[in-house]
Motif scaffolding. Structure first.
Motif, PDB file in Angstrom:
ATOM      1  N   ILE A 252      39.098 -49.172  60.106  1.00 62.52           N
ATOM      2  CA  ILE A 252      40.464 -49.161  59.579  1.00 62.52           C
ATOM      3  C   ILE A 252      40.502 -48.959  58.071  1.00 62.52           C
ATOM      4  O   ILE A 252      41.525 -49.179  57.449  1.00 62.52           O
ATOM      5  CB  ILE A 252      41.228 -50.452  59.955  1.00 62.52           C
TER       6      ILE A 252
ATOM      7  N   MET B  77      37.560 -49.992  66.028  1.00 61.95           N
ATOM      8  CA  MET B  77      38.105 -48.870  65.274  1.00 61.95           C
ATOM      9  C   MET B  77      37.911 -49.168  63.800  1.00 61.95           C
ATOM     10  O   MET B  77      38.121 -50.298  63.361  1.00 61.95           O
ATOM     11  CB  MET B  77      39.584 -48.680  65.565  1.00 61.95           C
TER      12      MET B  77
ATOM     13  N   LYS C 174      47.848 -49.741  66.272  1.00 59.80           N
ATOM     14  CA  LYS C 174      47.460 -48.745  67.277  1.00 59.80           C
ATOM     15  C   LYS C 174      46.423 -49.343  68.238  1.00 59.80           C
ATOM     16  O   LYS C 174      46.474 -49.118  69.441  1.00 59.80           O
ATOM     17  CB  LYS C 174      46.870 -47.541  66.550  1.00 59.80           C
ATOM     18  N   VAL C 175      45.476 -50.122  67.693  1.00 56.95           N
ATOM     19  CA  VAL C 175      44.425 -50.706  68.517  1.00 56.95           C
ATOM     20  C   VAL C 175      44.996 -51.793  69.414  1.00 56.95           C
ATOM     21  O   VAL C 175      44.664 -51.900  70.597  1.00 56.95           O
ATOM     22  CB  VAL C 175      43.312 -51.282  67.621  1.00 56.95           C
ATOM     23  N   ARG C 176      45.865 -52.626  68.854  1.00 56.51           N
ATOM     24  CA  ARG C 176      46.345 -53.789  69.604  1.00 56.51           C
ATOM     25  C   ARG C 176      47.377 -53.415  70.653  1.00 56.51           C
ATOM     26  O   ARG C 176      47.621 -54.152  71.589  1.00 56.51           O
ATOM     27  CB  ARG C 176      46.955 -54.806  68.626  1.00 56.51           C
TER      28      ARG C 176
ATOM     29  N   LYS D  89      45.679 -50.965  62.938  1.00 51.20           N
ATOM     30  CA  LYS D  89      45.583 -52.229  63.662  1.00 51.20           C
ATOM     31  C   LYS D  89      46.593 -52.261  64.786  1.00 51.20           C
ATOM     32  O   LYS D  89      46.299 -52.673  65.904  1.00 51.20           O
ATOM     33  CB  LYS D  89      45.856 -53.396  62.693  1.00 51.20           C
TER      34      LYS D  89
ATOM     35  N   GLU E 298      38.415 -53.157  63.331  1.00 53.91           N
ATOM     36  CA  GLU E 298      39.384 -53.808  64.208  1.00 53.91           C
ATOM     37  C   GLU E 298      38.819 -53.749  65.617  1.00 53.91           C
ATOM     38  O   GLU E 298      38.596 -52.651  66.151  1.00 53.91           O
ATOM     39  CB  GLU E 298      40.732 -53.082  64.115  1.00 53.91           C
TER      40      GLU E 298
ATOM     41  N   MET F 207      38.288 -53.793  69.585  1.00 51.65           N
ATOM     42  CA  MET F 207      39.092 -53.427  70.756  1.00 51.65           C
ATOM     43  C   MET F 207      38.647 -54.297  71.929  1.00 51.65           C
ATOM     44  O   MET F 207      37.688 -55.046  71.828  1.00 51.65           O
ATOM     45  CB  MET F 207      38.885 -51.952  71.077  1.00 51.65           C
TER      46      MET F 207
END
Lengths: 130, 78
Positions: A13, A11, B75-77, B73, A60, A62
């Motif tokens: 960021i 993603m 949200k992704v994790r 961050k 970031e 995933m």
């Protein structure tokens, strides 16, 4: 955190594309200039992230990984995403054929500009010779 | 309203009311001052184009860039 390599789904960021998903195509860290950079693509018709160089700090990672070639074009990436079932998982919408065509045309345009630049350079050289 | 003394060209000193400026916009997450958001009265803000009123990114003009990063961050994790 997972490592960022070819096929990693990330993603963004930071910047105007923040919050959008993208796929890492290849690591550009071999050149000294492009240290800590990777080549990413949304692809644009699918997520809105255009094919561009990107700092790793702005990504970031995933947990998803897709199987792609570093030289893959946008259509291949979309197919690979679909195969991995990520399009439905991430709540994306598969772009229509018309949307893909528009993107292809946009990609072709810069080439024309390059040709124009070459012509300009030639003109400059001629003037210098005179 | 705050009252201030002002000296006129004639030398006379008069009291004048100073208009209040709107407060600085702050990040909703950490409370830092936000960059790129002008400190203008609403009527003036109306005249500006959209891109001059806030940074062009998600949550621009509401969260600072570092808070927005943390948000994505998380949200992704999650």
């Amino acid at each position: 955190m997972a490592s960022i390599g070819t096929g990693r789904v990330c993603m963004k960021i930071s910047g105007r594309e923040a919050g959008k998903y993208c796929v890492v195509l290849k690591d550009m860290g071999k050149d000294k200039e492009n240290k800590s950079f990777v080549l990413i693509t949304g692809p644009k018709p699918l997520t809105g992230v255009k094919r561009r160089r990107c700092n790793i700090d702005h990504l970031e990672a995933m947990e998803y990984m897709i199987d792609i070639n570093p030289e893959a074009n946008d259509q291949d990436v979309i197919d690979a995403m679909d195969k991995a079932g990520l399009i439905t998982k991430l709540g994306l919408k598969r772009p229509s054929a018309a949307a893909m065509k528009v993107e292809q045309k946009k990609e072709e345009k810069p080439k024309v500009q390059e040709e124009l630049k070459e012509k300009k350079d030639e003109k400059k050289k001629k003037q210098e010779k005179k | 309203m705050k009252i201030v003394k002002k000296r006129l060209p004639s030398g006379r000193i008069v009291l004048k009311e100073k208009k209040k400026r709107p407060s600085k916009t702050r990040c909703a997450g950490c409370g830092k001052e936000l960059h790129g958001v002008p400190r203008l009265v609403a009527s003036r803000m109306k005249k500006l184009s959209k891109s001059k009123k806030r940074p062009y990114r998600p949550y621009g003009g509401y969260l600072c860039s570092s808070c927005m990063r943390e948000l994505f961050k998380r949200k992704v994790r999650a």
